[in-house]
Design an enzyme around this catalytic site. Structure first.
Site, PDB file in Angstrom:
ATOM      1  N   ALA A  69      40.978  36.870  37.589  1.00 57.05           N
ATOM      2  CA  ALA A  69      40.713  35.824  36.598  1.00 57.05           C
ATOM      3  C   ALA A  69      39.213  35.596  36.421  1.00 57.05           C
ATOM      4  O   ALA A  69      38.771  35.223  35.338  1.00 57.05           O
ATOM      5  CB  ALA A  69      41.401  34.531  37.022  1.00 57.05           C
ATOM      6  N   ASN A 110      44.831  33.712  45.680  1.00 52.33           N
ATOM      7  CA  ASN A 110      43.909  34.774  46.059  1.00 52.33           C
ATOM      8  C   ASN A 110      42.601  34.634  45.276  1.00 52.33           C
ATOM      9  O   ASN A 110      42.612  34.607  44.043  1.00 52.33           O
ATOM     10  CB  ASN A 110      44.552  36.132  45.782  1.00 52.33           C
ATOM     11  CG  ASN A 110      43.725  37.301  46.293  1.00 52.33           C
ATOM     12  OD1 ASN A 110      42.588  37.484  45.907  1.00 52.33           O
ATOM     13  ND2 ASN A 110      44.309  38.093  47.173  1.00 52.33           N
ATOM     14  N   VAL A 112      40.327  36.624  44.485  1.00 53.02           N
ATOM     15  CA  VAL A 112      39.989  37.746  43.614  1.00 53.02           C
ATOM     16  C   VAL A 112      41.002  37.882  42.483  1.00 53.02           C
ATOM     17  O   VAL A 112      40.722  38.510  41.472  1.00 53.02           O
ATOM     18  CB  VAL A 112      39.913  39.054  44.432  1.00 53.02           C
ATOM     19  CG1 VAL A 112      39.602  40.247  43.544  1.00 53.02           C
ATOM     20  CG2 VAL A 112      38.869  38.932  45.530  1.00 53.02           C
ATOM     21  N   GLU A 113      42.151  37.272  42.614  1.00 52.88           N
ATOM     22  CA  GLU A 113      43.202  37.434  41.601  1.00 52.88           C
ATOM     23  C   GLU A 113      43.252  36.218  40.669  1.00 52.88           C
ATOM     24  O   GLU A 113      42.433  36.107  39.764  1.00 52.88           O
ATOM     25  CB  GLU A 113      44.532  37.716  42.301  1.00 52.88           C
ATOM     26  CG  GLU A 113      44.492  39.040  43.073  1.00 52.88           C
ATOM     27  CD  GLU A 113      45.797  39.399  43.745  1.00 52.88           C
ATOM     28  OE1 GLU A 113      46.866  39.190  43.141  1.00 52.88           O
ATOM     29  OE2 GLU A 113      45.752  39.896  44.893  1.00 52.88           O
ATOM     30  N   MET A 114      44.141  35.256  40.910  1.00 55.05           N
ATOM     31  CA  MET A 114      44.239  34.119  39.995  1.00 55.05           C
ATOM     32  C   MET A 114      43.305  32.971  40.391  1.00 55.05           C
ATOM     33  O   MET A 114      43.019  32.093  39.586  1.00 55.05           O
ATOM     34  CB  MET A 114      45.694  33.673  39.901  1.00 55.05           C
ATOM     35  CG  MET A 114      46.569  34.795  39.314  1.00 55.05           C
ATOM     36  SD  MET A 114      48.338  34.545  39.468  1.00 55.05           S
ATOM     37  CE  MET A 114      48.657  33.489  38.063  1.00 55.05           C
TER      38      MET A 114
END
Length: 304
Positions: A69, A110, A112-114
């Site tokens: 994201a 996370n 690095v993710e959402m």
């Protein structure tokens, strides 16, 4: 040939473990959450961003590794498909989540993710988006909008994501379901030794194996399950991918390094079996794998 096939493979079950308690309302809420961008830090990503099931897609995003994201950040592993995921022995490449509910909690928080900072923020975002009445209707209490119930609803929807293909038709008795080329590919798949790992209803997904069992895999940066267990025996060990609808999920491997299915078949034979496949055998096996292309029409409502 069918008798031979049924020694190694089985049709997909009609329902996933845990689905017996899922209601239509819970599934519908889970579908809505699967597409909900309020579960990302800047409102740009949903589960479907990296695990795309819209537009007849294969449950992933087609990238070697997925962008997060926050601009400029990328995950370090290829996004697994969400189709048939609930049949696997565990979730994620390294098996660190026991089931779909536990898995659903991970990417949202996370960084690095959402990139949602904590569970309370995720819940607050959903309250602002007007979800409290939906959760009360499904779970039966005024304070039902909890992070645990968010994951439970998403998992309920994901338990409906079961593929349908011609290979199952063949296993169940349809003599016309597969072409002669696909039947030959099945025999090549068996005789080459692919069945050492790719058996059962999913043709995989039921065990862990070292990546580079016979010939070392060149990418040694990712230590696989070792990062979870700290057991030296788990160095470079990953969950064996399932092969249902594999033709729709390129690129391949945990690092997304194999761009095409032909390349993946050849390299798996080399790294895992120590075999150099010729083009004829490679294409034959790929033809068989294509017989497991998903033919199910998924009727989505939440993203309309």
């Amino acid at each position: 040939m069918r008798a031979q096939a049924n020694n190694f493979f089985k049709p997909l079950p009609a329902a996933m473990p845990g689905s017996e308690k899922d209601t239509p309302a819970k599934i519908a809420l889970g579908e809505k959450l699967y597409f909900e961008t309020a579960l990302s830090i800047n409102g740009t990503q949903s589960c479907n961003t990296c695990h795309r099931i819209d537009g007849k897609l294969g449950g992933d995003d087609g990238n070697p590794v997925s962008p997060g994201a926050i601009e400029g950040k990328f995950g370090d592993r290829n996004s697994p498909t969400s189709w048939n995921a609930g049949f696997h022995l565990a979730q994620f490449w390294d098996g660190r989540a026991a089931d779909l509910k536990e898995q659903a909690k991970g990417p949202i928080l996370n960084p690095v993710e959402m990139a949602i900072p904590d569970e309370a923020t995720a819940v607050s975002n959903l309250k602002k988006a007007g979800y409290e009445a939906d959760f009360k209707a499904v779970f039966g209490s005024a304070d039902a909008l909890t992070y645990d119930n968010v994951a439970e609803a998403i998992a309920a929807f994901e338990r409906t994501l079961i593929t349908k293909d011609r290979f199952d038709d063949f296993l169940k008795g349809d003599n016309k379901a597969l072409t002669q080329a696909e039947l030959q590919g099945m025999q090549d798949f068996i005789s080459t030794g692919c069945i050492a790992c790719h058996t059962g209803p999913l043709l995989g997904g039921h065990m862990y194996q070292k990546m580079g069992l016979v010939k070392p895999y060149p990418n040694t940066a990712d230590k696989g399950r070792f990062a979870v267990t700290n057991n030296p025996a788990d160095m470079y060990v990953f969950k064996v991918p399932a092969l249902r609808d594999i033709g729709s999920t390129a690129p391949y491997f945990h690092d997304g390094k194999a761009a095409t299915l032909d390349v993946a078949v050849k390299e798996m034979a080399m790294y895992q079996l120590g075999r150099e496949l010729d083009e004829k055998t490679t294409k034959s096996i790929v033809a068989f794998l294509r017989a497991m292309d998903n033919q199910r029409e998924l009727k989505l409502t939440a993203n309309k």
